[in-house]
Design a protein around this motif. Structure first.
Motif, PDB file in Angstrom:
ATOM      1  N   MET A 202      -3.259   7.408  -0.555  1.00 29.79           N
ATOM      2  CA  MET A 202      -1.990   7.061  -1.211  1.00 29.79           C
ATOM      3  C   MET A 202      -1.830   7.865  -2.476  1.00 29.79           C
ATOM      4  O   MET A 202      -2.794   8.259  -3.109  1.00 29.79           O
ATOM      5  CB  MET A 202      -2.042   5.555  -1.541  1.00 29.79           C
ATOM      6  CG  MET A 202      -0.677   4.926  -1.621  1.00 29.79           C
ATOM      7  SD  MET A 202       0.275   5.150  -0.129  1.00 29.79           S
ATOM      8  CE  MET A 202       1.730   5.929  -0.797  1.00 29.79           C
ATOM      9  N   ALA A 203      -0.612   8.076  -2.845  1.00 31.46           N
ATOM     10  CA  ALA A 203      -0.340   8.866  -4.039  1.00 31.46           C
ATOM     11  C   ALA A 203      -0.670   8.056  -5.298  1.00 31.46           C
ATOM     12  O   ALA A 203      -0.831   6.840  -5.257  1.00 31.46           O
ATOM     13  CB  ALA A 203       1.130   9.261  -4.069  1.00 31.46           C
ATOM     14  N   ASN A 204      -0.768   8.774  -6.387  1.00 26.01           N
ATOM     15  CA  ASN A 204      -0.890   8.142  -7.698  1.00 26.01           C
ATOM     16  C   ASN A 204      -2.117   7.249  -7.823  1.00 26.01           C
ATOM     17  O   ASN A 204      -2.072   6.181  -8.390  1.00 26.01           O
ATOM     18  CB  ASN A 204       0.357   7.318  -8.012  1.00 26.01           C
ATOM     19  CG  ASN A 204       1.613   8.142  -7.831  1.00 26.01           C
ATOM     20  OD1 ASN A 204       1.622   9.305  -8.191  1.00 26.01           O
ATOM     21  ND2 ASN A 204       2.622   7.545  -7.253  1.00 26.01           N
ATOM     22  N   LYS A 205      -3.207   7.727  -7.256  1.00 24.62           N
ATOM     23  CA  LYS A 205      -4.457   6.973  -7.390  1.00 24.62           C
ATOM     24  C   LYS A 205      -4.948   7.005  -8.825  1.00 24.62           C
ATOM     25  O   LYS A 205      -5.781   6.225  -9.232  1.00 24.62           O
ATOM     26  CB  LYS A 205      -5.523   7.581  -6.458  1.00 24.62           C
ATOM     27  CG  LYS A 205      -5.573   6.889  -5.101  1.00 24.62           C
ATOM     28  CD  LYS A 205      -6.466   5.651  -5.162  1.00 24.62           C
ATOM     29  CE  LYS A 205      -6.157   4.616  -4.126  1.00 24.62           C
ATOM     30  NZ  LYS A 205      -6.384   4.991  -2.760  1.00 24.62           N
TER      31      LYS A 205
ATOM     32  N   PRO B 208      -2.449  -0.634  -5.720  1.00 24.76           N
ATOM     33  CA  PRO B 208      -3.847  -0.756  -5.311  1.00 24.76           C
ATOM     34  C   PRO B 208      -4.198  -2.205  -4.969  1.00 24.76           C
ATOM     35  O   PRO B 208      -3.548  -3.134  -5.458  1.00 24.76           O
ATOM     36  CB  PRO B 208      -4.617  -0.269  -6.529  1.00 24.76           C
ATOM     37  CG  PRO B 208      -3.676  -0.373  -7.662  1.00 24.76           C
ATOM     38  CD  PRO B 208      -2.290  -0.339  -7.140  1.00 24.76           C
TER      39      PRO B 208
ATOM     40  N   ILE C   1      -6.402 -13.762  -9.425  1.00 22.18           N
ATOM     41  CA  ILE C   1      -5.477 -14.075  -8.348  1.00 22.18           C
ATOM     42  C   ILE C   1      -6.180 -15.000  -7.378  1.00 22.18           C
ATOM     43  O   ILE C   1      -7.279 -14.708  -6.911  1.00 22.18           O
ATOM     44  CB  ILE C   1      -5.003 -12.798  -7.638  1.00 22.18           C
ATOM     45  CG1 ILE C   1      -4.166 -11.973  -8.604  1.00 22.18           C
ATOM     46  CG2 ILE C   1      -4.195 -13.137  -6.403  1.00 22.18           C
ATOM     47  CD1 ILE C   1      -3.866 -10.597  -8.119  1.00 22.18           C
TER      48      ILE C   1
ATOM     49  N   HIS D 137      -5.583   1.071 -14.237  1.00 26.77           N
ATOM     50  CA  HIS D 137      -5.245  -0.334 -14.064  1.00 26.77           C
ATOM     51  C   HIS D 137      -6.005  -1.179 -15.045  1.00 26.77           C
ATOM     52  O   HIS D 137      -6.328  -2.324 -14.780  1.00 26.77           O
ATOM     53  CB  HIS D 137      -5.558  -0.777 -12.640  1.00 26.77           C
ATOM     54  CG  HIS D 137      -4.804   0.027 -11.640  1.00 26.77           C
ATOM     55  ND1 HIS D 137      -3.441   0.007 -11.584  1.00 26.77           N
ATOM     56  CD2 HIS D 137      -5.208   0.910 -10.717  1.00 26.77           C
ATOM     57  CE1 HIS D 137      -3.043   0.838 -10.639  1.00 26.77           C
ATOM     58  NE2 HIS D 137      -4.098   1.400 -10.114  1.00 26.77           N
TER      59      HIS D 137
ATOM     60  N   ARG E 125       7.605  -0.780  -8.393  1.00 25.61           N
ATOM     61  CA  ARG E 125       7.118  -0.453  -7.046  1.00 25.61           C
ATOM     62  C   ARG E 125       7.360  -1.622  -6.101  1.00 25.61           C
ATOM     63  O   ARG E 125       7.696  -1.426  -4.935  1.00 25.61           O
ATOM     64  CB  ARG E 125       5.623  -0.118  -7.084  1.00 25.61           C
ATOM     65  CG  ARG E 125       5.336   1.246  -7.679  1.00 25.61           C
ATOM     66  CD  ARG E 125       3.867   1.409  -7.982  1.00 25.61           C
ATOM     67  NE  ARG E 125       3.663   2.613  -8.774  1.00 25.61           N
ATOM     68  CZ  ARG E 125       3.403   3.803  -8.251  1.00 25.61           C
ATOM     69  NH1 ARG E 125       3.282   3.926  -6.962  1.00 25.61           N
ATOM     70  NH2 ARG E 125       3.253   4.856  -9.023  1.00 25.61           N
TER      71      ARG E 125
ATOM     72  N   ALA F 199       0.843  -1.193   0.000  1.00 29.78           N
ATOM     73  CA  ALA F 199       0.000   0.000   0.000  1.00 29.78           C
ATOM     74  C   ALA F 199       0.880   1.245   0.000  1.00 29.78           C
ATOM     75  O   ALA F 199       0.617   2.220  -0.701  1.00 29.78           O
ATOM     76  CB  ALA F 199      -0.912  -0.009   1.215  1.00 29.78           C
ATOM     77  N   GLU F 200       1.942   1.171   0.781  1.00 31.30           N
ATOM     78  CA  GLU F 200       2.813   2.333   0.922  1.00 31.30           C
ATOM     79  C   GLU F 200       3.502   2.719  -0.388  1.00 31.30           C
ATOM     80  O   GLU F 200       3.732   3.883  -0.651  1.00 31.30           O
ATOM     81  CB  GLU F 200       3.867   2.032   1.985  1.00 31.30           C
ATOM     82  CG  GLU F 200       4.450   3.259   2.608  1.00 31.30           C
ATOM     83  CD  GLU F 200       4.911   2.949   4.022  1.00 31.30           C
ATOM     84  OE1 GLU F 200       5.936   3.483   4.408  1.00 31.30           O
ATOM     85  OE2 GLU F 200       4.242   2.160   4.719  1.00 31.30           O
ATOM     86  N   VAL F 201       3.858   1.734  -1.207  1.00 27.14           N
ATOM     87  CA  VAL F 201       4.494   2.054  -2.484  1.00 27.14           C
ATOM     88  C   VAL F 201       3.454   2.275  -3.584  1.00 27.14           C
ATOM     89  O   VAL F 201       3.804   2.357  -4.761  1.00 27.14           O
ATOM     90  CB  VAL F 201       5.508   0.979  -2.923  1.00 27.14           C
ATOM     91  CG1 VAL F 201       6.663   0.912  -1.953  1.00 27.14           C
ATOM     92  CG2 VAL F 201       4.853  -0.371  -3.085  1.00 27.14           C
ATOM     93  N   GLY F 202       2.183   2.383  -3.198  1.00 23.85           N
ATOM     94  CA  GLY F 202       1.168   2.800  -4.159  1.00 23.85           C
ATOM     95  C   GLY F 202       0.643   1.688  -5.043  1.00 23.85           C
ATOM     96  O   GLY F 202       0.317   1.927  -6.198  1.00 23.85           O
TER      97      GLY F 202
ATOM     98  N   MET G  88       4.419  -1.134 -11.878  1.00 20.50           N
ATOM     99  CA  MET G  88       3.995  -1.837 -10.663  1.00 20.50           C
ATOM    100  C   MET G  88       5.120  -2.718 -10.148  1.00 20.50           C
ATOM    101  O   MET G  88       5.369  -2.815  -8.955  1.00 20.50           O
ATOM    102  CB  MET G  88       2.769  -2.705 -10.960  1.00 20.50           C
ATOM    103  CG  MET G  88       1.504  -1.912 -11.130  1.00 20.50           C
ATOM    104  SD  MET G  88       0.965  -1.240  -9.559  1.00 20.50           S
ATOM    105  CE  MET G  88       0.330   0.320 -10.089  1.00 20.50           C
TER     106      MET G  88
ATOM    107  N   LEU H 100      -5.004  -8.308  -2.325  1.00 24.48           N
ATOM    108  CA  LEU H 100      -5.194  -9.172  -3.486  1.00 24.48           C
ATOM    109  C   LEU H 100      -3.870  -9.382  -4.218  1.00 24.48           C
ATOM    110  O   LEU H 100      -3.542 -10.482  -4.639  1.00 24.48           O
ATOM    111  CB  LEU H 100      -6.227  -8.528  -4.405  1.00 24.48           C
ATOM    112  CG  LEU H 100      -6.757  -9.377  -5.550  1.00 24.48           C
ATOM    113  CD1 LEU H 100      -7.547 -10.549  -5.000  1.00 24.48           C
ATOM    114  CD2 LEU H 100      -7.634  -8.523  -6.447  1.00 24.48           C
ATOM    115  N   ARG H 101      -3.113  -8.292  -4.344  1.00 18.09           N
ATOM    116  CA  ARG H 101      -1.856  -8.367  -5.110  1.00 18.09           C
ATOM    117  C   ARG H 101      -0.794  -9.211  -4.429  1.00 18.09           C
ATOM    118  O   ARG H 101       0.177  -9.580  -5.058  1.00 18.09           O
ATOM    119  CB  ARG H 101      -1.256  -6.979  -5.337  1.00 18.09           C
ATOM    120  CG  ARG H 101      -2.160  -6.013  -6.018  1.00 18.09           C
ATOM    121  CD  ARG H 101      -2.320  -6.349  -7.466  1.00 18.09           C
ATOM    122  NE  ARG H 101      -3.582  -5.789  -7.891  1.00 18.09           N
ATOM    123  CZ  ARG H 101      -3.786  -5.233  -9.061  1.00 18.09           C
ATOM    124  NH1 ARG H 101      -2.832  -5.183  -9.928  1.00 18.09           N
ATOM    125  NH2 ARG H 101      -4.963  -4.749  -9.358  1.00 18.09           N
TER     126      ARG H 101
ATOM    127  N   SER I 193      -6.288 -16.598  -3.842  1.00 18.43           N
ATOM    128  CA  SER I 193      -5.662 -16.468  -2.529  1.00 18.43           C
ATOM    129  C   SER I 193      -6.086 -17.573  -1.574  1.00 18.43           C
ATOM    130  O   SER I 193      -5.335 -17.949  -0.703  1.00 18.43           O
ATOM    131  CB  SER I 193      -5.945 -15.103  -1.918  1.00 18.43           C
ATOM    132  OG  SER I 193      -6.942 -14.439  -2.631  1.00 18.43           O
TER     133      SER I 193
END
Lengths: 330, 308
Positions: free
Chosen positions: B1-4, A147, B16, B8, A167, A142-145, A164, A151-152, B18
């Motif tokens: 957060m930045a760069n919203k 989204p 994915i 995507h 990041r 989350a901190e490195v942006g 990405m 999930l990721r 999980s």
């Protein structure tokens, strides 16, 4: 400000079948706490190799660090990274010094999920459990942006775009709150809009974590908005070192002047051919005992061919290795 | 957060998995997508079932002779009878029982042979590549020597020196096939060792054994799975070949190679004595190859997703 990394007289050579390549010739510099230092230079100027030498990441043989010190102010007191045994070095790598590589496409293991690759570093250095590491990884993502970090966590590298992935690489580098992050051309493989995002991310992390950064690049335009101080490297040596504003306003070395002159500009009216510096860098298998830039320098005079100029202070925090600049300044 | 604001679009179709349930259903979809994989698994499963449950699948013992019922053709021919669905051989032994029990030899030899070869070869190849230098030469010289010999001749020579027993055959196949694994492993490890992700793992502080186990080895799985499945089907052939010239398991043990060898004399008058074991060999190695192909695709997350 206290210095966090002090590199003194670093010499690295590659012993190859074609002869000895003098990759890094007597490089010394300081990295101050919280500072962003940019090392610029063309390909083969030794900027990456000097960083890899410090980190012990070069394949030895053929590479050999033949001399010098890299005094790192680690969490357990000062250590010389060059002399450090492998195991101790491996504790520092990723834990206290993070590394971001050029190509995020190949720097991540293609068959491990990115979550695993980040938590691996956390478990290695912080000694936390897999469960804790997962939580921390998600917050790092989350901190490195990134989204949807939860999930990721289970995504494979090929499911992410280049930006990405970079990041993720940055998340690995800063995972254990290192004192230094070394970024080796981290934006070269990315397109310009993503470059800007990565640069912003670095700026943000720097404010948040107070980490010192060494940014290796050949993009002078990028440096202007990012770095505090710039080292200009050429043929394995540092030719000039100055605060970023000083360097752009008042470059001293003919090479630096040439580099800045070669930048394409948007603010000129008439279209001009792009300026370039004539000639090519010297053959690195020959040990040079004079100014390495003399061949390409318009101002070279006799002394330049007889002696090697040492870095000399010409202004506040501004040093240059050039006889012409010194004479002119006098 | 930045760069919203980053789009995507490309990533929004991400699948994915999980949870465990996700993964299981994903595996199902994967199988469904690759029909040849399903066929491979089916074929392979039938062979394994035949080998494991031979006792329950046929009332006959493979060595029970019944001279009154010898040389009976398969049931679909005029003189055949449903009592012996695949007929009987010259001594009146039930063909189906012999093929089922013979599967044990073929599968046993090829599996254990391939596993021994893989373990031996991977260890040798990985050490050669990882340690390098003089050890590389010491390990790879005999490996290359063995690879330069004509394989079948070499195996026949060792088999005739050591004598025929099940264990000997497994060991011979295990040892003589390990050089191939060593070569493939060495090449792959050399490649992976220089890769950027290994470098970045090291720069993140990973210890050497971690790099080997978590970054190098998993990337070997794809090529090794392909090689193992190929080697298993090759060993089924070789075992049959050795059996055919009487150098595999002793003649008292029912094996497909031994059956071929005994049936050879009657090939013109009682062709099913050779056709049946021949078909069994073909069927098994076909299944193995299809399965191997599928396993290779599945073991690599990149090919796993490509919608083929």
């Amino acid at each position: 400000m206290a210095s966090i990394l002090k590199v003194k007289n670093l010499v690295t050579k590659f012993h190859t079948v074609d002869g000895v390549v003098n990759a890094v010739n007597d490089v010394s510099f300081l990295l101050e706490d919280g500072e962003t230092l940019a090392i610029v230079g063309e390909s083969g100027s030794g900027k990456s190799v000097s960083m890899m030498s410090i980190m012990g990441l070069l394949p030895m043989p053929p590479a050999k660090v033949e001399g010098g010190q890299a005094l790192f102010n680690s969490k357990d007191g000062p250590v010389d990274l060059i002399q450090l045994p492998y195991e101790a070095m491996s504790d520092i790598r990723g834990g206290q010094i993070g590394f971001v590589f050029q190509d995020p496409g190949t720097s991540l293991n293609p068959i491990l999920t990115i979550g695993k690759q980040i938590s691996e570093t956390l478990i290695r250095h912080l000694g936390i459990s897999g469960r804790e590491a997962k939580d921390k990884t998600v917050s790092l993502l989350a901190e490195v942006g990134i989204p949807d970090p939860t999930l990721r966590f289970d995504a494979f590298p090929f499911q992410l775009s280049g930006g990405m992935r970079q990041r993720v690489m940055i998340a690995i580098a800063v995972a254990c709150a290192p004192r230094i992050v070394i970024a080796d051309e981290p934006t070269t493989a990315l397109d310009v809009t993503i470059q800007a995002q990565i640069v912003n991310l670095f700026k943000e992390l720097r404010v948040k974590m107070g980490v010192s950064t060494i940014w290796i690049t050949h993009d002078l335009g990028l440096v202007a908005g990012l770095a505090d101080r710039v080292l200009v490297m050429y043929a394995g040596q540092i030719l000039e070192s100055a605060q970023v504003d000083e360097l752009y306003e008042n470059p001293k070395h003919p090479y630096t002047i040439g580099l800045l002159g070669a930048l394409p500009r948007l603010d000129t009216q008439e279209s001009k051919r792009l300026v370039s510096i004539d000639g090519t860098p010297p053959d690195s298998t020959i040990l040079i005992h004079h100014c390495p830039f003399a061949w390409r320098c318009a101002h070279a005079f006799e002394r330049c061919w007889n002696e090697k100029p040492a870095l000399t202070t010409v202004g506040e925090k501004h040093t240059v290795a050039c006889f012409y600049a010194m004479e002119e300044g006098r | 957060m930045a760069n919203k604001s980053i789009s995507h679009g490309a990533d929004s179709r991400l699948e994915i998995e999980s949870t465990f349930k996700d993964r299981l259903s994903y595996l199902g979809r994967l199988l469904w997508r690759d029909r040849t994989g399903v066929v491979g698994i089916l074929i392979f499963t039938t062979v394994v079932i035949a080998a494991v449950f031979a006792e329950f699948l046929t009332p006959y013992k493979p060595l029970d002779q019944d001279l009154y019922a010898s040389k009976m053709p398969p049931m679909w021919e005029e003189e055949g009878s449903p009592e012996h669905p695949l007929g009987t051989d010259n001594l009146g032994r039930d063909m189906m029982a012999r093929i089922f029990y013979g599967a044990r030899v073929s599968l046993g030899v090829s599996f254990f042979g391939a596993i021994i070869a893989a373990i031996l070869g991977v260890v040798l190849g990985a050490v050669a590549a990882y340690v390098g230098g003089r050890w590389d030469e010491i390990i790879m010289a005999p490996v290359n020597l063995v690879l330069s010999l004509p394989y079948l001749l070499f195996v026949v020579f060792i088999a005739s020196v050591l004598g025929s027993s099940l264990l000997n055959v497994i060991l011979i196949f295990g040892v003589t096939n390990s050089p191939i694994f060593a070569r493939v492993t060495r090449g792959e490890v050399l490649k992976i060792r220089e890769s950027a992700y290994v470098e970045s793992a090291i720069s993140a502080g990973a210890r050497w054994w971690r790099v080997l186990l978590f970054h190098v080895m998993p990337n070997l799985v794809g090529p090794l799975v392909t090689l193992i499945s190929f080697q298993i089907s090759a060993m089924i052939f070789y075992e049959a070949g050795l059996g055919f010239i009487g150098l595999s398991v002793p003649p008292t043990v029912p094996s497909w190679g031994n059956m071929l060898s005994e049936g050879r004399r009657y090939i013109s008058s009682y062709p099913w004595l050779t056709t049946m074991p021949g078909l069994a060999i073909m069927y098994t190695s076909l299944g193995m190859n299809l399965l191997g192909d599928w396993l290779r695709d599945v073991s690599d997350p990149r090919t796993r997703r490509s919608g083929r």
